[in-house]
Motif scaffolding. Structure first.
Motif, short mmCIF file in Angstrom:
data_model
loop_
_atom_site.label_atom_id
_atom_site.label_comp_id
_atom_site.label_asym_id
_atom_site.label_seq_id
_atom_site.Cartn_x
_atom_site.Cartn_y
_atom_site.Cartn_z
N TRP A 112 -13.89 -7.71 4.57
CA TRP A 112 -14.97 -8.07 5.49
C TRP A 112 -16.19 -7.19 5.24
O TRP A 112 -17.31 -7.66 5.24
N ARG A 113 -15.94 -5.90 5.05
CA ARG A 113 -17.03 -4.96 4.80
C ARG A 113 -17.75 -5.29 3.50
O ARG A 113 -18.97 -5.22 3.42
N ALA A 114 -17.00 -5.65 2.46
CA ALA A 114 -17.60 -6.00 1.17
C ALA A 114 -18.54 -7.19 1.31
O ALA A 114 -19.52 -7.30 0.59
N ALA A 115 -18.24 -8.08 2.26
CA ALA A 115 -19.09 -9.25 2.49
C ALA A 115 -20.23 -8.95 3.46
O ALA A 115 -21.04 -9.83 3.74
N GLY A 116 -20.28 -7.73 3.98
CA GLY A 116 -21.34 -7.34 4.91
C GLY A 116 -21.14 -7.86 6.32
O GLY A 116 -22.09 -7.99 7.07
N MET A 117 -19.90 -8.16 6.67
CA MET A 117 -19.64 -8.71 8.01
C MET A 117 -19.50 -7.60 9.03
O MET A 117 -18.82 -6.61 8.81
#
Length: 145
Positions: free
Chosen positions: A40-45
């Protein structure tokens, strides 16, 4: 729902992802794989949104916040955007998502199964389309801040 706490983690989802290893096994007809906070963090969420699991306290196979959704297929994180025909599912998220070869539609029953201080859980089906193959998966949709 996907808000960072003081430890820099997505608070409400941490407990949900900490399940027994056997719970992460995929059934043969399921394309989607469990996602993690790292995905999720990698996708900027970050922020208010929803996540979907095939069972209570099960793996999170799909998460959406704002105009970004994430799933994992064949070990790779897939970032999806709202489909052109997408409607609002929950404030700040949508009911239809797409990437190059994958489309996910969330069919929310609107029947409340659980309600917390900042979350609501409903029965929901994911309709996952890859090429000509369509998979229908029943589970729970947890939305909140």
């Amino acid at each position: 729902m996907l808000r960072s706490n003081r430890f820099g983690r997505l608070a409400c989802c941490v407990a949900v992802t900490m399940v027994a290893p056997q719970a992460h096994a995929r059934s043969p007809d399921t394309l989607l794989q469990p996602t993690t906070i790292k995905d999720w963090r990698a996708a900027g969420m970050d922020g208010t949104g929803c996540f979907w699991s095939p069972r209570r306290n099960g793996p999170i196979l799909f998460a959406a916040a704002g105009r970004t959704a994430v799933t994992k297929v064949a070990g790779r994180v897939v970032v999806l955007a709202p489909a052109p025909e997408a409607r609002e599912l929950f404030p700040f998220t949508h009911d239809a998502w797409t990437s190059d070869r994958l489309t996910i539609r969330v069919m929310d029953s609107a029947v409340v199964r659980a309600m917390g201080e900042e979350t609501v859980t409903t029965d929901a089906m994911l309709i996952v389309t890859t090429g000509a193959k369509v998979r229908r998966m029943r589970g729970s949709l947890i939305c909140g801040s």
